[in-house]
Design a protein around this motif. Structure first.
Motif, short mmCIF file in Angstrom:
data_model
loop_
_atom_site.label_atom_id
_atom_site.label_comp_id
_atom_site.label_asym_id
_atom_site.label_seq_id
_atom_site.Cartn_x
_atom_site.Cartn_y
_atom_site.Cartn_z
N ILE A 188 0.87 -1.17 0.00
CA ILE A 188 0.00 0.00 0.00
C ILE A 188 0.91 1.22 0.00
CG2 ILE A 188 -1.84 1.26 1.16
CD1 ILE A 188 -2.38 -1.33 2.80
N VAL A 189 0.74 2.07 -0.99
CA VAL A 189 1.46 3.34 -1.04
C VAL A 189 0.48 4.41 -0.58
CG1 VAL A 189 2.70 5.00 -2.49
CG2 VAL A 189 2.85 2.54 -2.99
N LEU A 190 0.82 5.09 0.50
CA LEU A 190 -0.03 6.14 1.06
C LEU A 190 0.59 7.49 0.73
CD1 LEU A 190 -0.63 4.43 4.51
CD2 LEU A 190 -2.18 4.46 2.54
N LEU A 191 -0.04 8.22 -0.17
CA LEU A 191 0.48 9.48 -0.69
C LEU A 191 -0.37 10.64 -0.19
CD1 LEU A 191 2.26 11.18 -2.69
CD2 LEU A 191 0.60 10.55 -4.46
N ARG A 192 0.27 11.57 0.49
CA ARG A 192 -0.44 12.79 0.89
C ARG A 192 -0.43 13.74 -0.30
NH1 ARG A 192 1.02 17.29 5.52
NH2 ARG A 192 -0.89 18.50 5.21
N HIS A 193 -1.54 14.44 -0.51
CA HIS A 193 -1.62 15.40 -1.61
C HIS A 193 -0.49 16.43 -1.52
CE1 HIS A 193 -3.02 18.72 0.90
NE2 HIS A 193 -3.79 17.83 1.52
N ALA A 194 -0.20 17.04 -2.65
CA ALA A 194 0.82 18.08 -2.71
C ALA A 194 0.32 19.37 -2.04
CB ALA A 194 1.19 18.34 -4.17
N LYS A 195 1.23 20.31 -1.84
CA LYS A 195 0.92 21.56 -1.15
C LYS A 195 -0.22 22.29 -1.85
CE LYS A 195 1.92 24.90 1.79
NZ LYS A 195 1.53 24.72 3.17
N ALA A 196 -1.23 22.65 -1.08
CA ALA A 196 -2.40 23.33 -1.62
C ALA A 196 -2.36 24.82 -1.31
CB ALA A 196 -3.68 22.72 -1.05
N ASP A 197 -3.08 25.57 -2.12
CA ASP A 197 -3.23 27.00 -1.93
C ASP A 197 -4.40 27.24 -0.96
OD1 ASP A 197 -2.73 29.67 -2.29
OD2 ASP A 197 -3.11 29.68 -4.44
N TRP A 198 -4.57 28.48 -0.51
CA TRP A 198 -5.63 28.83 0.43
C TRP A 198 -6.53 29.95 -0.11
CZ3 TRP A 198 -6.73 26.17 4.79
CH2 TRP A 198 -5.77 25.27 5.23
N PRO A 199 -7.09 29.80 -1.30
CA PRO A 199 -7.99 30.85 -1.79
C PRO A 199 -9.33 30.81 -1.03
CG PRO A 199 -8.05 29.00 -3.29
CD PRO A 199 -7.00 28.67 -2.23
N PHE A 242 4.93 13.71 8.09
CA PHE A 242 4.24 13.39 6.84
C PHE A 242 3.82 14.64 6.07
CE2 PHE A 242 2.83 9.11 5.50
CZ PHE A 242 2.34 9.41 4.24
N PRO A 243 4.78 15.39 5.55
CA PRO A 243 4.48 16.63 4.83
C PRO A 243 3.77 16.38 3.50
CG PRO A 243 6.79 16.08 4.59
CD PRO A 243 6.21 15.08 5.56
N THR A 244 3.34 17.46 2.88
CA THR A 244 2.69 17.35 1.58
C THR A 244 3.62 16.68 0.57
OG1 THR A 244 3.38 19.61 1.07
CG2 THR A 244 1.13 19.31 1.93
N SER A 245 3.05 15.91 -0.33
CA SER A 245 3.73 15.14 -1.38
C SER A 245 4.54 13.97 -0.86
CB SER A 245 4.62 16.02 -2.27
OG SER A 245 3.85 16.97 -2.96
N ALA A 246 4.50 13.71 0.43
CA ALA A 246 5.22 12.57 1.01
C ALA A 246 4.42 11.29 0.79
CB ALA A 246 5.44 12.79 2.50
N PHE A 247 5.14 10.16 0.79
CA PHE A 247 4.44 8.89 0.75
C PHE A 247 5.14 7.86 1.61
CE2 PHE A 247 7.33 8.53 -2.91
CZ PHE A 247 7.85 7.24 -2.78
N ALA A 248 4.34 6.94 2.12
CA ALA A 248 4.83 5.81 2.90
C ALA A 248 4.41 4.54 2.19
CB ALA A 248 4.22 5.84 4.31
N VAL A 249 5.22 3.49 2.34
CA VAL A 249 4.91 2.19 1.76
C VAL A 249 4.78 1.18 2.90
CG1 VAL A 249 5.62 0.36 0.18
CG2 VAL A 249 6.19 2.76 -0.33
N VAL A 250 3.64 0.51 2.95
CA VAL A 250 3.38 -0.51 3.95
C VAL A 250 3.16 -1.82 3.22
CG1 VAL A 250 1.82 -1.28 5.79
CG2 VAL A 250 2.33 1.16 5.52
N THR A 251 3.84 -2.87 3.65
CA THR A 251 3.68 -4.19 3.06
C THR A 251 2.96 -5.11 4.05
OG1 THR A 251 5.81 -4.98 3.86
CG2 THR A 251 5.79 -3.96 1.68
#
Length: 172
Positions: free
Chosen positions: A9-20, A140-149
């Motif tokens: 399982i690759v768990l990917l946090r979304h990339a940095k978002a804007d605040w409009p 776990f910052p934006t655009s980071a991912f973890a891999v769990v087996t």
């Protein structure tokens, strides 16, 4: 396919978002996010991770992240945009993962924090020390991912079932 095969399982946090001035669900990526997401995609590809299915939150920032990541992968996995991933607690994330077909070996989930960090931490009954240390240090910052087996059926995914084998963040 046997349910005893190794799975990732690759768990990917979304990339940095804007605040409009828009609803949280409709926040777009910031310029940094548009730069970091392809880096995450290249790192996923370079690590030999080959998701067959991607579950992606319906939020705009996760959809934009996924569109930039997928262009860096050697093959495009089937993608399901899943409303239940938006702002989901760990238990709900596990429920969604439990619905995955056992024909799938590698799954990628594009979601949000604190869910992605919490899920990686919860699933990791064991961890490669370096990966765990890096994940916890960087929160776990934006655009980071973890891999769990893990081995077993997707229905057997539960707290402590897997091993955290790697963690990557773009600015560490």
């Amino acid at each position: 396919m046997s349910v005893d095969v190794p799975r990732r399982i690759v768990l990917l946090r979304h990339a940095k978002a804007d605040w409009p001035q828009v609803a949280d669900h409709e926040r777009p990526l910031a310029e940094r996010g548009r730069n970091d997401a392809p880096l995450a995609g290249r790192r996923i590809a370079d690590a030999g991770l080959t998701p067959e299915l991607t579950l992606c939150s319906t939020a705009l920032r996760t959809r934009e992240t996924w569109k930039l990541v997928v262009h860096e992968l050697p093959q495009r996995p089937k993608t399901v945009y899943e409303e239940r991933l938006y702002d989901a607690p760990v238990g709900q994330l596990i429920e969604v993962i439990n619905e995955t077909s056992d024909d799938i070996t590698d799954l990628l989930v594009v979601g949000h924090n604190p869910g992605m960090h919490g899920l990686a931490d919860a699933l990791a009954g064991e961890a490669d020390e370096d990966a765990k240390e890096r994940m916890d240090r960087g929160a776990f910052p934006t655009s980071a991912f973890a891999v769990v087996t893990f081995s077993g059926s997707w229905k057997s995914v539960e707290i402590g079932c897997g091993r955290l084998t790697s963690f990557w963040a773009p600015h560490e």
